[in-house]
Design an enzyme around this catalytic site. Structure first.
Site, short mmCIF file in Angstrom:
data_model
loop_
_atom_site.label_atom_id
_atom_site.label_comp_id
_atom_site.label_asym_id
_atom_site.label_seq_id
_atom_site.Cartn_x
_atom_site.Cartn_y
_atom_site.Cartn_z
N CYS A 44 0.82 -1.21 0.00
CA CYS A 44 0.00 0.00 0.00
C CYS A 44 0.85 1.26 0.00
CB CYS A 44 -0.95 -0.01 1.20
SG CYS A 44 -2.00 1.46 1.28
N CYS A 49 -1.67 1.61 -3.05
CA CYS A 49 -2.75 2.59 -2.98
C CYS A 49 -2.28 4.01 -2.70
CB CYS A 49 -3.79 2.15 -1.95
SG CYS A 49 -3.12 1.53 -0.40
N LYS A 52 -0.41 5.40 -5.88
CA LYS A 52 -1.42 5.42 -6.95
C LYS A 52 -2.40 6.56 -6.75
CE LYS A 52 -5.00 3.47 -6.21
NZ LYS A 52 -5.86 2.45 -5.60
N TYR A 179 -10.24 -3.34 -10.28
CA TYR A 179 -10.00 -1.96 -9.85
C TYR A 179 -8.64 -1.45 -10.32
CZ TYR A 179 -7.07 -3.60 -5.94
OH TYR A 179 -6.08 -4.16 -5.17
N GLU A 183 -8.38 1.86 -12.60
CA GLU A 183 -7.71 3.02 -12.03
C GLU A 183 -6.56 3.49 -12.92
OE1 GLU A 183 -8.66 2.26 -7.29
OE2 GLU A 183 -6.79 1.49 -8.15
N HIS A 438 -26.77 21.80 2.16
CA HIS A 438 -26.97 22.31 0.80
C HIS A 438 -26.07 23.53 0.56
CE1 HIS A 438 -29.23 23.16 -2.85
NE2 HIS A 438 -29.29 24.43 -2.47
N GLU A 443 -25.81 15.64 -0.21
CA GLU A 443 -27.20 15.80 0.24
C GLU A 443 -28.15 14.88 -0.53
OE1 GLU A 443 -29.37 19.46 -0.78
OE2 GLU A 443 -27.67 19.98 -2.06
#
Length: 449
Positions: A44, A49, A52, A179, A183, A438, A443
């Site tokens: 990782c 990750c 990346k 993935y 990616e 908002h 939301e």
């Protein structure tokens, strides 16, 4: 702690799971050593990750700079320098490697920069020939990229090498539909490469909600990515011009400048002496463990990707923590694998937690599905037609939320908080009763109809 052993715990592998387990075990008072043959931090931090995600950030600027003009910014001619990004990313990897090393050393953990093999239930032998004994042994060696056995496969690269390229290839062929494939497809595409994804089936990101993954496919096509389904490379060869010629099933051959194998990952358990020590392995080399991460040998444990439970860094960290608390902390603990959120840092990113619609219908029978299909405010002003999709799956009988899935800007950031609600068993009514924040994209989760 028994004194007849050199250590109370010997950990093989200093990735996310191994570092957490070792650090916490030492904090509980154990004498701990870690053997790491490469760099502290694991996949990782060093080649996965974290670097990346930095490339993903860099790739996003391609569209952000274009959109900025619609927001009134006057920009001169922009250019991208891959080596600058690459070197800055690798420099930060060095920093993280140092930080992880300091964490272990500050907790009194001995770091041994050698490969270690099990040579007995309480014994490991280092590459130097030194034999070390321990009351408990933890295997946390992670996984490695799978490379298919086809002629010329060595001409391709894996995700490990993507961070060290000398330049962005002009034409990239990515083999796989998971993935990692999607990616890096988005990254290379935004950096100007012509990208083709080759997938042996007809579905990308198998296991994710169908509506969300179909939306990513639609957007990817609009961004110029090419897809070849029902295709598998059968031969790679170097041409006289230096390109790679790729032959594949069901399609004509293509010539590219780079081929990336993104065909999954396999437990990195080869030649560790596990079977000789009596540790039972699965068909793919994964270490079989019980819910407390104990192997078939009483004092040998395993955590992380080498167990092939859920190959995610946060899961490995939780497994390492639970191991340390169980064995040295006097608090037997195991990891709950229900409702583990996950994300794909594609362009745009997608994220999900809980059951997909298909899984919910198969398991529960009666389900209710709520969706919001909208164009984010930023995309409206930028005149970008890319639409986001949020999807909530509820139990048909009690409206408990059993799955949340989304694709759009910042989807992983939004889902992290929403995943708490799914894990807690909240209902659609609980979301409806929450006042919207908002104007935000998030939301939409409390306005679903």
């Amino acid at each position: 702690m028994a004194s007849e052993y050199d250590y109370d715990l010997f950990t093989i592998g200093a990735g996310s799971g191994g570092v957490r387990a070792s650090r916490v075990s030492a904090a509980h008072g154990a004498r701990v050593a870690v053997a790491e043959e490469y760099r502290v931090g694991g996949t990782c931090v060093i080649r996965g990750c974290v670097p990346k995600k930095m490339l993903v950030y860099g790739a996003h600027f391609a569209e952000d700079l274009e959109d900025a003009r619609k927001f009134g910014w006057t920009l001169g001619e922009c250019s991208f320098d891959w080596k600058t990004l690459r070197d800055n990313v690798l420099a930060d990897v060095d920093r993280l490697n140092g930080a992880y090393t300091d964490t272990l050393e500050n907790n009194g953990v001995d770091i041994i920069h050698e490969r270690a093999r099990l040579t007995g239930p309480h014994e490991v032998t280092l590459d130097s020939g030194k034999v070390v004994t321990a009351r408990h042994i933890l295997v946390a060696v992670g996984a490695r990229p799978r490379v298919p056995d086809v002629p010329g496969a060595e001409l391709g690269i894996t995700s490990n090498e993507c961070f060290h390229l000398d330049a962005v290839p002009e034409r990239v062929l990515i083999v796989g539909g998971g993935y990692i494939a999607n990616e890096f497809a988005g990254i290379f595409n935004q950096f100007g490469a012509t990208v083709t994804i080759v997938n042996r089936g007809d579905t990308i990101l198998r296991g994710y909600d169908e509506s969300v993954r179909d939306r990513l496919l639609q957007i990817s096509l609009l961004k110029g990515l090419n897809f070849r389904f029902h295709a598998s490379p059968t031969r790679l060869e170097r041409t006289d011009s230096g390109c790679i010629r790729v032959e594949m099933t069901g399609h004509d051959p293509v010539e590219v400048d780079c081929l990336l194998w993104a065909t999954g990952r396999v437990p990195n358990t080869h030649d560790l002496g596990l079977e000789d020590a009596g540790v039972e392995l699965g068909e793919q080399g994964e270490i079989k463990v019980d819910r407390f991460s104990r192997t078939s040998v009483e004092n040998i444990y395993a955590v992380g990707d080498c167990t092939d439970r859920i190959q995610l860094t946060p899961v490995a960290i939780r497994e390492g923590q639970a191991f340390a608390d169980t064995v040295f902390g006097g608090n037997p603990s195991c990891v709950n694998y229900d409702c583990v959120p996950s994300a794909v840092f594609s362009h745009p990113p997608m994220a999900g937690v809980g059951m997909t619609e298909g899984e919910a219908r198969n398991k529960l029978g009666s389900v209710k599905v709520y969706q919001s299909d909208f164009r984010p405010m930023k995309n409206v002003l930028a005149q970008r037609n890319e639409r986001s999709l949020y999807k909530m799956i509820c139990h048909g009988e009690n409206d408990q939320i059993v799955g949340l899935h989304m694709i759009g800007p910042d989807a992983p950031e939004i889902l992290q908080a929403a995943a708490v609600a799914v894990k807690a068993g909240l209902t659609k009514a609980d979301f409806d009763a929450t006042v919207a924040l908002h104007p935000t994209m998030a939301e939409e989760l409390v306005l679903l109809r």
